[in-house]
Design a protein around this motif. Structure first.
Motif, PDB file in Angstrom:
ATOM      1  N   TYR A   1      -2.873   3.815  -3.291  1.00 41.00           N
ATOM      2  CA  TYR A   1      -2.705   2.737  -4.270  1.00 41.00           C
ATOM      3  C   TYR A   1      -2.463   1.430  -3.530  1.00 41.00           C
ATOM      4  N   VAL A   2      -3.085   0.363  -4.029  1.00 38.17           N
ATOM      5  CA  VAL A   2      -2.909  -0.986  -3.498  1.00 38.17           C
ATOM      6  C   VAL A   2      -2.512  -1.898  -4.656  1.00 38.17           C
ATOM      7  N   GLY A   3      -1.526  -2.733  -4.438  1.00 37.03           N
ATOM      8  CA  GLY A   3      -1.102  -3.676  -5.471  1.00 37.03           C
ATOM      9  C   GLY A   3      -0.643  -4.977  -4.858  1.00 37.03           C
ATOM     10  N   LYS A   4      -0.524  -6.011  -5.680  1.00 35.53           N
ATOM     11  CA  LYS A   4      -0.033  -7.310  -5.214  1.00 35.53           C
ATOM     12  C   LYS A   4       1.170  -7.703  -6.054  1.00 35.53           C
ATOM     13  N   ALA A   5       1.943  -8.642  -5.568  1.00 38.48           N
ATOM     14  CA  ALA A   5       3.139  -9.056  -6.296  1.00 38.48           C
ATOM     15  C   ALA A   5       3.512 -10.483  -5.916  1.00 38.48           C
TER      16      ALA A   5
ATOM     17  N   GLU B   1      -3.950 -15.936  -1.864  1.00 39.02           N
ATOM     18  CA  GLU B   1      -4.196 -15.082  -0.700  1.00 39.02           C
ATOM     19  C   GLU B   1      -3.895 -13.623  -1.024  1.00 39.02           C
ATOM     20  N   ALA B   2      -2.835 -13.385  -1.803  1.00 39.16           N
ATOM     21  CA  ALA B   2      -2.504 -12.012  -2.198  1.00 39.16           C
ATOM     22  C   ALA B   2      -3.616 -11.405  -3.039  1.00 39.16           C
ATOM     23  N   LEU B   3      -4.170 -12.214  -3.927  1.00 35.73           N
ATOM     24  CA  LEU B   3      -5.265 -11.749  -4.773  1.00 35.73           C
ATOM     25  C   LEU B   3      -6.465 -11.341  -3.933  1.00 35.73           C
ATOM     26  N   GLN B   4      -6.822 -12.170  -2.963  1.00 40.35           N
ATOM     27  CA  GLN B   4      -7.982 -11.879  -2.117  1.00 40.35           C
ATOM     28  C   GLN B   4      -7.743 -10.658  -1.235  1.00 40.35           C
ATOM     29  N   LEU B   5      -6.539 -10.556  -0.635  1.00 39.39           N
ATOM     30  CA  LEU B   5      -6.242  -9.437   0.248  1.00 39.39           C
ATOM     31  C   LEU B   5      -6.180  -8.127  -0.522  1.00 39.39           C
ATOM     32  N   GLU B   6      -5.643  -8.180  -1.745  1.00 39.37           N
ATOM     33  CA  GLU B   6      -5.534  -6.957  -2.541  1.00 39.37           C
ATOM     34  C   GLU B   6      -6.908  -6.333  -2.759  1.00 39.37           C
TER      35      GLU B   6
ATOM     36  N   ARG C   1       0.845  -1.192   0.000  1.00 38.38           N
ATOM     37  CA  ARG C   1       0.000   0.000   0.000  1.00 38.38           C
ATOM     38  C   ARG C   1       0.880   1.242   0.000  1.00 38.38           C
ATOM     39  N   PHE C   2       0.577   2.179  -0.881  1.00 34.30           N
ATOM     40  CA  PHE C   2       1.201   3.499  -0.861  1.00 34.30           C
ATOM     41  C   PHE C   2       0.253   4.456  -0.146  1.00 34.30           C
ATOM     42  N   ARG C   3       0.802   5.250   0.790  1.00 37.10           N
ATOM     43  CA  ARG C   3       0.013   6.246   1.512  1.00 37.10           C
ATOM     44  C   ARG C   3       0.543   7.638   1.215  1.00 37.10           C
ATOM     45  N   ASP C   4      -0.353   8.645   1.271  1.00 33.67           N
ATOM     46  CA  ASP C   4       0.090  10.022   1.091  1.00 33.67           C
ATOM     47  C   ASP C   4       0.505  10.630   2.432  1.00 33.67           C
ATOM     48  N   ALA C   5       0.798  11.928   2.431  1.00 31.92           N
ATOM     49  CA  ALA C   5       1.306  12.580   3.633  1.00 31.92           C
ATOM     50  C   ALA C   5       0.286  12.582   4.768  1.00 31.92           C
ATOM     51  N   LYS C   6      -1.002  12.466   4.438  1.00 35.27           N
ATOM     52  CA  LYS C   6      -2.046  12.451   5.458  1.00 35.27           C
ATOM     53  C   LYS C   6      -2.438  11.040   5.881  1.00 35.27           C
TER      54      LYS C   6
END
Length: 663
Positions: A32-36, A77-82, A22-27
Motif C-alpha cells: 500500500y502507498v499513501g500520501k498525507a 510533490e507528495a501527490l506526484q511521488l505517491e 509505504r506499507f510492506r509485507d513480510a517479504k
C-alpha cells in the motif's frame, strides 16, 4: 497475520511534514502507498484498535510487516511521488482505475514537411498534434474518410509516400481526390501545409467558417453555371455535416473539459469519463475497478484524477474537469494539473446549465456500466455455481443453498411499515416468487419486531399449506415426515409459499438475525439456516455468534449476497412508495362529500397517483365508475385548495438507517 503493534513506529519518530508512506509485507513487497499532509496524524490512525478500522484497512495493516515514509516539501510533490510509487510497485491494496487498454487518438504529424493524418495509440510524441481520445478507432477512421474529400491531406505511411515519389504515380487516394498527392508534386509543401492547417482548425471546433466558405463557393459556381464544381462542393458540404453529426455540440461555449462520474457500491466503483473538446464529445471511456477501502467519494475522485493524468502531456489535460464531488486536496490537484498543462486548470462540481446536464448524462452511463458489469457476472453459470459453493463453505451449510430468500423492512418515520421477500434460485432472481408484507402490528421504527412478524407470517404459511404429494416425490411419505412439496390440490401448481429456502438472508446485523431465528424457533423449524448482511462493512452475521463471518471482497459469495440484499431493498422501497402515494390521496380526499372508501379506491385504481389525479379534468374524473359530475367537481376543488404538497417524501430503511428522498 501480523500484529500491527510489532512494527508500529516509536512515538515522536514520525514527522509532521507532508510526505508519502509505504506499507510492506513480510517479504518486503509494497502492499500500500499513501500520501498525507501530516504523516504523523495519518500513520497514527492505522495503529488504533482493529475493531475501529474498516475491514479492508484492518486486512491491510495485518498483512503488513513494516512501514516507511519519505518527507517532501509540498503537497504537490507528495501527490506526484505517491503515484510514481503506485506505478512502480503496483500495490495490491491501492485502487487501480486504469482499464487494460489504451484509447486511440487522431494525430497529425505537423513537424514533418508533408504532415500526415493517422490514428494512433500509446504515448504521445513531440511534433505531433493530437485530437481525442476517442472510444473506437473505427469511428475516427470513418470521420477522417469523410473529411479527406474536403481536406485532401496526406494519410499514407512513409513507405507508401516514398514509393509513390520514386515511381511518379500517386496511390489510390490521389486518384479518387482524397489526397492532394504532394508525393508527385501536385501541390507544394506550402499548399499542403495550408490544407493541414484547415483540417486541424476544423477538428479543433472552428467549423462554421468552413461551412460558410464552401456554401458561398457552391452558390458562386452555380451562378457561373459551373454545375459540376457546384455539385462537388455540395458533396463536400454534406461530408462536413455528416462528420459534425457524429460530434454533437454539448457545451455551447466551446470549452475543453473532461466530465467524470462514479457509481460505487461497497466493493467496486464504476468510472465513466467523457472527453469534451471544442464543446463536442470527442471520446468516452468507462470501466469498473475494485475498491480497497472505505474512501469517501471525493477521495475516490482524487485518486482517479491522479491516475488518469499521470504521464499526460500538456495537450492531454483540459482547461476544466467536472467531477461529482470535490477532492479533499482540490487546490493541490489543480496546481499539479496546471503545471502539466502550462496554464490554469479548474476542478469543479457543475451546479446548473449544460454542464450540469452533461454531468448527469455521464452519471447515468456510470450507473449503467455498473449494472451491466453485475449482470454479466450474474449471467455466468460457472460463476453462480462458484458463489453457491463458496457460500456453503463460508457458512458451514450441509449443502449449497439453491434457493435463497432475503427480507428487508422499510417505513416512513415509523408509519406505513412494509416488508419484502425476494427469491433467488440457482443464483438468479425468481421474480414470480417475490412477496410483499404490510406490517400493522408494529408501532414506530421497530424493524426488529417487524422482521420477526414477517418471518413468522412467511413460515407459518409454509406450515399451513403443507400437503402430502407422494407421486411427486417418487414414493410414499409417512405422516409427519418433512419435505413434501406444496401444491394446490385443485390446480396442481405450487402454492405461493411452496418451497422452504436453503438459506434465509435478512438485511441487517445481529438484532435482525436474532429476530428471524427466534421466529423460526417458535414455529419449530430447525432445518432452515439464517444469516444477515450488515451494509456498512458487508459483514455476514450468524445467529448466536459474537463475531461476523468476513467474506473476501473478491468472493463470488459476497457478490451474490449483495445482489440479493440490494434487490430486497429495491423491492421494499418500491412497495413503500406505492402505499405512500395511495395513503396521501386518501388523506386529501377524506373531506370530499359523497366520496367513500369504495369510490376512493376506484379513483386510485383508475389514475394510480395523486399527480395524475391533479392533472385530470373534471370530465376525466367523472368517468370513474360511481363518481358523477358533481362529485368530480368537489374532488378537483379539494385538490386545488390543498395545492402541491411541498413536503419532502422521505423513506427510511430502518435496517440500514438509509434515507431515501423523492423530489
Amino acid at each position: 497475520m501480523a500484529d500491527p503493534a510489532t512494527y508500529r513506529p516509536a512515538p515522536g519518530t514520525i514527522p509532521t511534514s507532508p510526505g508519502v508512506y509505504r506499507f510492506r509485507d513480510a517479504k518486503g513487497r509494497v502492499i500500500y502507498v499513501g500520501k498525507a499532509k501530516n504523516l504523523r496524524a495519518r500513520l497514527t490512525s492505522y495503529f488504533q484498535d482493529l475493531s475501529g478500522l474498516h475491514a479492508r484497512t484492518a486486512t491491510m495493516v495485518t498483512s503488513a510487516a513494516s512501514v516507511e515514509w519519505t518527507v517532501v516539501n509540498t503537497e504537490v510533490e507528495a501527490l506526484q511521488l505517491e503515484y510514481s510509487w503506485i506505478k512502480e510497485f503496483d500495490p495490491r491494496f491501492n485502487v487501480k482505475y486504469r482499464d487494460d487498454k489504451s484509447y486511440p487518438w487522431l494525430a497529425v504529424t505537423v513537424s514533418e514537411e508533408f504532415p500526415r493524418v493517422m490514428v494512433g495509440r500509446g504515448a504521445k510524441k513531440k511534433g505531433t498534434r493530437y485530437f481525442g481520445p476517442y472510444s473506437h478507432a473505427w469511428a475516427i477512421r470513418d470521420t477522417v474518410d469523410q473529411l479527406l474529400r474536403v481536406f485532401p491531406m496526406r494519410s499514407c505511411s512513409a513507405g507508401v509516400f516514398k514509393r509513390s515519389q520514386q515511381v511518379g504515380r500517386p496511390c489510390l487516394l490521389g486518384y479518387i481526390d482524397k489526397c492532394s498527392a504532394p508525393c508527385v508534386g501536385r501541390v507544394d509543401a506550402e499548399q499542403h501545409r495550408a490544407i493541414v492547417d484547415d483540417f486541424c482548425d476544423f477538428m479543433a471546433g472552428q467549423t462554421s467558417a468552413f461551412l460558410k466558405r464552401i456554401e458561398k463557393q457552391m452558390y458562386a459556381a452555380s451562378e457561373e453555371l459551373d454545375f459540376e464544381k457546384a455539385a462537388r462542393l455540395r458533396d463536400d458540404l454534406g461530408a462536413l455535416n455528416r462528420a459534425l453529426e457524429k460530434q454533437a455540440v454539448v457545451l455551447g461555449d466551446g470549452t475543453d473539459a473532461d466530465v467524470v462520474a462514479l457509481e460505487e457500491d461497497p466493493l467496486e466503483v464504476a468510472v465513466q469519463i467523457f472527453h469534451v473538446r471544442g464543446g463536442r464529445v470527442r471520446g468516452q471511456r468507462g470501466w469498473v475497478a475494485e475498491k480497497t477501502d472505505d474512501a469517501e467519494l471525493g477521495d475516490l475522485v482524487e485518486r482517479f484524477l491522479q491516475q488518469l493524468y499521470d504521464g499526460e502531456s500538456g495537450e492531454g489535460v483540459p482547461r476544466e474537469i467536472l467531477v461529482p464531488a470535490l477532492p479533499t486536496d482540490a487546490d493541490v490537484l489543480e496546481t499539479w494539473l496546471s503545471d502539466l498543462r502550462g496554464s490554469r486548470v479548474r476542478i469543479r462540481v457543475p451546479q446548473r446549465g449544460d454542464k450540469k446536464t452533461l454531468q448527469e448524462t455521464v452519471a447515468r452511463n456510470a450507473k449503467q456500466t455498473m449494472a451491466l458489469h453485475k449482470t454479466r457476472r450474474a449471467s455466468d453459470l460457472t460463476t453462480r455455481n462458484q458463489a453457491l459453493e463458496d457460500l456453503q463453505k463460508a457458512l458451514g451449510l450441509s449443502e449449497a443453498p439453491l434457493r435463497l430468500e432475503c427480507y428487508d423492512i422499510s417505513n416512513l418515520q415509523g408509519t406505513e411499515v412494509v416488508g419484502s421477500m425476494v427469491v433467488f434460485e440457482d443464483g438468479l432472481a425468481r421474480k414470480s416468487e417475490y412477496r410483499r408484507f404490510i406490517v400493522r402490528s408494529v408501532d414506530g421504527q421497530n424493524d426488529v419486531a417487524a422482521m420477526h412478524e414477517v418471518i413468522t407470517r412467511r413460515f407459518r404459511r409454509l406450515l399451513d399449506e403443507r400437503v402430502e404429494t407422494p407421486e411427486l416425490l417418487g414414493g410414499q411419505v409417512e405422516p409427519g415426515e418433512s419435505g413434501p412439496l406444496l401444491v394446490d390440490p385443485d390446480t396442481g401448481r405450487a402454492r405461493k409459499f411452496a418451497y422452504a429456502p436453503g438459506l434465509v438472508v435478512v438485511d441487517g446485523g445481529p438484532p435482525q438475525v436474532a429476530a428471524a431465528q427466534r421466529a423460526l424457533d417458535e414455529l419449530g423449524i430447525d432445518d432452515v439456516p439464517v444469516c444477515g448482511l450488515a451494509k456498512r462493512l458487508e459483514e455476514v452475521w450468524l445467529p448466536g455468534q459474537e463475531d461476523p463471518v468476513i467474506l473476501p471482497r473478491t468472493s463470488e459469495a459476497l457478490f451474490l449476497l449483495q445482489r440479493l440484499r440490494d434487490e430486497a431493498h429495491r423491492f421494499a422501497i418500491t412497495h413503500h412508495r406505492g402505499r405512500r402515494s395511495k395513503s396521501m390521496v386518501e388523506s386529501l380526499l377524506d373531506d370530499v362529500p359523497g366520496l367513500g372508501e369504495v369510490r376512493r379506491k376506484a379513483l386510485i385504481s383508475r389514475f394510480g397517483s395523486l399527480r395524475k389525479i391533479r392533472a385530470a379534468s373534471v370530465e376525466d374524473i367523472a368517468q370513474v365508475p360511481g363518481i358523477g359530475l358533481r362529485t368530480a367537481e368537489a374532488i378537483v376543488g379539494a385538490l386545488s385548495s390543498q395545492g402541491d404538497d411541498k413536503r419532502p417524501a422521505v423513506t427510511i430503511n430502518t435496517a440500514t438507517g438509509e434515507i431515501i428522498e423523492e423530489t
